[in-house]
Write an enzyme that holds these catalytic residues in place. Structure first.
Site, PDB file in Angstrom:
ATOM      1  N   ASP D 118       0.726  -1.146  -0.002  1.00 45.88           N
ATOM      2  CA  ASP D 118       0.120  -0.063  -0.064  1.00 45.88           C
ATOM      3  C   ASP D 118       0.853   1.124   0.032  1.00 45.88           C
ATOM      4  OD1 ASP D 118      -2.219  -1.662  -0.147  1.00 45.88           O
ATOM      5  OD2 ASP D 118      -2.590  -1.257   2.018  1.00 45.88           O
ATOM      6  N   ASP D 237      -5.484  16.517  20.386  1.00 47.50           N
ATOM      7  CA  ASP D 237      -3.961  16.256  19.959  1.00 47.50           C
ATOM      8  C   ASP D 237      -3.930  16.368  18.245  1.00 47.50           C
ATOM      9  OD1 ASP D 237      -3.178  15.541  22.303  1.00 47.50           O
ATOM     10  OD2 ASP D 237      -2.140  13.582  21.617  1.00 47.50           O
ATOM     11  N   TYR D 250      -4.554   5.457   9.294  1.00 47.50           N
ATOM     12  CA  TYR D 250      -4.401   6.177  10.466  1.00 47.50           C
ATOM     13  C   TYR D 250      -5.612   6.626  11.130  1.00 47.50           C
ATOM     14  CZ  TYR D 250      -2.123   9.925  13.116  1.00 47.50           C
ATOM     15  OH  TYR D 250      -1.870  10.746  14.246  1.00 47.50           O
ATOM     16  N   LEU D 252      -8.263   4.819  11.221  1.00 52.28           N
ATOM     17  CA  LEU D 252      -8.867   3.720  12.058  1.00 52.28           C
ATOM     18  C   LEU D 252      -7.985   3.575  13.595  1.00 52.28           C
ATOM     19  CD1 LEU D 252     -10.577   0.971  11.791  1.00 52.28           C
ATOM     20  CD2 LEU D 252      -8.537  -0.253  11.089  1.00 52.28           C
TER      21      LEU D 252
END
Lengths: 366, 366, 366, 366
Positions: D118, D237, D250, D252
């Site tokens: 990926d 954050d 990311y 997830l």
């Protein structure tokens, strides 16, 4: 029964002072339970009190701080210390007060009185890094928090700042009950240099210690250990080790559980872990957590204590976290459970039925 | 320092036996830490052993169960008890064995040897509800679990079933080290009838007790208390109170944290809470949790112990949960932390780097 | 039907190239984007209006319902239908109103006016199961919800119930703008009997359809398919398929995402999945989800539509879920995004800065 | 361009009424559904192909890359382009190949063949930032991913690299079916300078764009808008906006849902939001998301595109995110749903029953 159970004591790994341990020798068929409520009483009358207010206090709050300092000095007859900027702001009106010069065991205040929210308690904690912190009597300024349970002027109970202070200096005297106190665990955090093996930094954290990736795309090759057993290689944005006190702050944002202040535990919460199985873990406070940055990692990591002081954890360095033998004692209004539930109510709308019914309405016939 | 801290003892609320407590009287500046590792040794040579195998054991597993029973009887010289259906299945081949007749304090086995996974331990736990359970030596059948740390024939360590059993009957004798043991907390659960105020049901649960809504659309008007302090009115599909042992089972599915077996805690995990603030809470095992179904609730609730026995909690009834004084002792292979990390690795792919790298690949240049 | 819906095209805001919109046949290099805002206008003047109020309306609410019915009849000149119990409650004061006899295509109302919260809209939805629902103009009684955007007497905008109704009957006439409308997707749910292969039950659900385990310990052997591709064998307490409308209700409690009402999607959210990898999945509304209960499953499952009607899904049976061709049109006050954000604010404290600052305080110096 | 995409209509499976599809102009009572499967076919024979391999390819992988390049040139008769370092590594063995010089509309390859995971697709995406990307035929090197569905030498189906390439150059010719293709949405991200109002940076992201706090303790005063409606002031954050493709990366990790690649949506996922109500939100891809850093914020923010290029978002600056009109087309092996489920299986153990039974065992009798 033919068997007996023995228990090995918690042992120090990083030269911490001898811990008291749960020294039941023979437990045969019965389990020990966790700590319950502690209380505090004076062995002798307190003589020195440090007064703290939040940094950006407004006039009204400065007035209350002045009331606290004056009453302690004039009515209670104790020496009053003020930290800057409060000394600058109200010191002139109180000629007898002294400027706080930093922590010295020999001149440690007998207790601390604070006016402000949870952030002020984090600041108070930074003042007692090398010595055991004295008890803290915390007044909330406007908003009650988890750590500041006393109202300035409680219209419900009729308690005023002055009355609370009168009681504070007389704890356990005469007919007065000792006050419930929370011995808030602090995390003893040590940064160990990989090359020299020496401790090059550290902090006694009240809320949490956090590892983060700073400006690199993720935490790189951080090995996580508990009592020298390898747990996992962290692939995440960051890692948090929180105290029960800190469990409702940063760790909660990252998905960690809420931990009652009486639980002897450290909460280990990953931030954006790449593996879906890497979930928050509750460790006993008797264990030693260690985080090694691989010498061949792609990037350094960063360590932050209670959201403030920030240091680099270079390749090869380690962060070691244990329970500090020196907790921060904060005086409670009602007790561990009742005060904590009060905090949950204030911050998280626990037990506010109106809201819950509203949300539930979608499930029901109107 | 001028102050001293005292600690009030955990007190019984529902007639439980006197708990041992962490009876440090003076803690002045130092915190107690959580329990650490327990060990088990024999006071006298064990004489009676109960052997259990999983209900649907295949021929190969029955052969191993036979090896266990035979070796205990012939080589170790202990009396062997078998529970049904194992007595039916292999009893004829072992004329001297006895059928397990249920728990009696006077005839309690000295230890239990099991062949099966975590489910079998839950079953074993149901056999010792009224008496303190004896230690369990658990062999995994095929799959190692959290609760069954011993391999049948460990090619790595060379340990066979027979060698493990030889060691088990001689614990603490001669040069043998006492074995590490986990005193697994059980939850003492009591169902109290609202009309009579009497305890009408109960269980000593090893994993968890769960409240659910059964066939009604959600839990209706369940009031949650800790030490008689009101926490919240639950609006949820269900509520779970789990032990550390159970924290990796049902509670984890509902979003609860993983809790190290040495932590003295109960995990309170809501299922599909309507309020987003109602998050998993870790309570100390010294507290008493109570759940009242309002007499005017729209529906009854249901209680399930360790996923099995299921009873109705009618309007007006209460469920009371405390730590049981009688834990289930399970013998460990390496120790609390190492065995638990082994379970995390087996069940949740912790520390399996191959997978983590794969998931991380999407973040990086290929 | 007397109304028509039009759709405004997605428009560029930051100088992006002209987007093709959904009506483009050849897309060569360019992607289509999701639906944007629909509007509603009358093709002919509305003649029949159904008025609904929440079941347990108090006197004040009955008064408003009366104002709505009277104004529609006397000032707007339309025929008014009332459902029970409202017909009982205020029918006598309005001799010309008619009792609602259930849905008939030929006698379908031109629109529905409701006074109540989100639950009332779920009820309204049950009235139009076999026919395409007419547009709904929803007044909130007391609490504004996601589905009831109109205030009874809006002091801010000066709009009264009567003014809103006047506008409603004249949509698109003269200089009046057509009103923004949300074509709320419904889930067409079909229960198929395993033995006969026949559809034996079904529902057009506005919020969600949920599978649950009823009184058995968990969902047993439910196979999940999307367009006949096998996704997984569910091991969970339950499964939810929600519309965007329902994404802020039950599915949210189970950990599902909030879905903007313009997204053409179904949210598939497991409840207490045993596997930590089984996370909420957003499917396109063009797909067909199917859930088969294995003929050899240990237990039956249960299906609930919008938290109400509950049917058994026996071993061998299937539940099939697709997007219904007939949405529930609800008239918006400002538009899809603004109305939805209003709901988030009301229900979930979005954008309420006071709270956020308080929570943040723990991270900052006091 | 030499290719064209066609779209098959959503088809009924369980006798539902004929659905309107996205090309319908008047929707009166009927809802449109989301896009379904696209296909790709050649308008003219492809003449130029770009070949990419992962950066740290081993010898075996370089051999396969060589086979791809040689077969394309010698057997398929197309011009082959190689990007560095592959040109360095295998270019000498293939005299006729050309070095890729960067994207030019006039010299765009007709398709791209890749060998890697990926991450390589993310790299490929960076090569086509200003022009519409050509279709990609992606071979997995060792591990199959979400984006690389083709095996190098598929022993199950008998397909080799060469056979797959033969088919790729002949799509839609003679009896060959057009191949299913995923028009993978990209996010058009623009950084707007607060002082000048000019676009000073941007990216077409395939997975996600992320805002983070860098070395400051949290995101400071970032205002979030959708179509100019104010959603919230982010206290977190970080913030992620992900495509369906990026929803399993990311986003997830931060708690976002998995989004089927056919859903026209952007996922907005907060990282460690301070408010428990700030949950992942799915927006339609027709909307414009904007993030403003307040001019008076305490700190700047940082923006990262697909985990790589990182730019500072200064006080006063904005980040604007829309759907790009130019998707990245990736050729599928079986179709949107089947290929995606394959990725879920590979990465997340979906549908692996052995594991699930193991986890379930704790709930059941052994």
């Amino acid at each position: 029964p033919p068997w007996k159970f023995t228990k090995s004591h918690a042992e120090a790994t990083i030269g911490r002072e001898a811990f008291c341990d749960v020294s039941q020798e023979k437990t045969s068929r019965v389990r020990c339970v966790a700590q319950s409520q502690h209380h505090v009483a004076w062995d002798r009358t307190p003589q020195r009190v440090l007064v703290l207010a939040k940094r950006h206090a407004d006039d009204e709050e400065l007035d209350v701080a002045y009331r606290i300092a004056r009453h302690l000095h004039e009515a209670c007859g104790v020496d009053v210390l003020l930290a800057d900027p409060l000394y600058e702001q109200i010191g002139k009106r109180l000629p007898a007060v002294e400027l706080w010069q930093g922590e010295h065991v020999s001149r440690s205040p007998d207790f601390v009185a604070t006016l402000g929210g949870d952030g002020l308690l984090l600041y108070a904690n930074t003042l007692f890094q090398a010595t055991p912190p004295p008890p803290v009597v915390a007044f909330g300024a406007g908003s009650l928090g988890f750590l500041a349970p006393f109202d300035v002027d409680d219209e419900q109970t009729g308690g005023t700042v002055e009355e609370t202070l009168d009681e504070a200096v007389s704890l356990g005297e005469g007919e007065l009950e000792p006050w419930p106190v929370s011995l808030r665990m602090r995390l003893r955090c040590r940064v160990v240099d990989g090359a020299s093996g020496k401790v090059v930094g550290g902090h006694e954290a009240l809320n949490e210690v956090a590892l983060d990736r700073g400006n690199s795309p993720f935490l790189s090759a951080v090995e996580c250990f508990c009592n020298d057993e390898h747990l996992t290689t962290a692939q995440a944005d960051g890692l948090i080790v929180a105290t029960p006190t800190g469990s409702t702050a940063y760790s909660l944002s990252a998905g960690g559980p809420m931990v009652h202040p009486s639980v002897n535990a450290m909460v280990f919460t990953p931030i954006c872990a790449h593996s879906l199985s890497f979930r928050p873990i509750v460790f006993p406070d008797s264990c030693t957590l260690r985080f090694d940055v691989d010498p061949d990692a792609r990037a350094d990591a960063w360590v932050t204590f209670d959201g403030r002081s920030r240091v680099c954890l270079k390749r090869g360095d380690s962060l070691i976290v244990t329970a500090s033998p020196h907790p921060l004692p904060t005086v409670l209004r009602l007790g561990n459970t009742a005060d904590w539930f009060g905090g949950l109510r204030t911050h998280f709308n626990f037990n506010v039925r109106r809201r819950q019914q509203k949300i539930a309405e979608q499930f029901l016939n109107g």
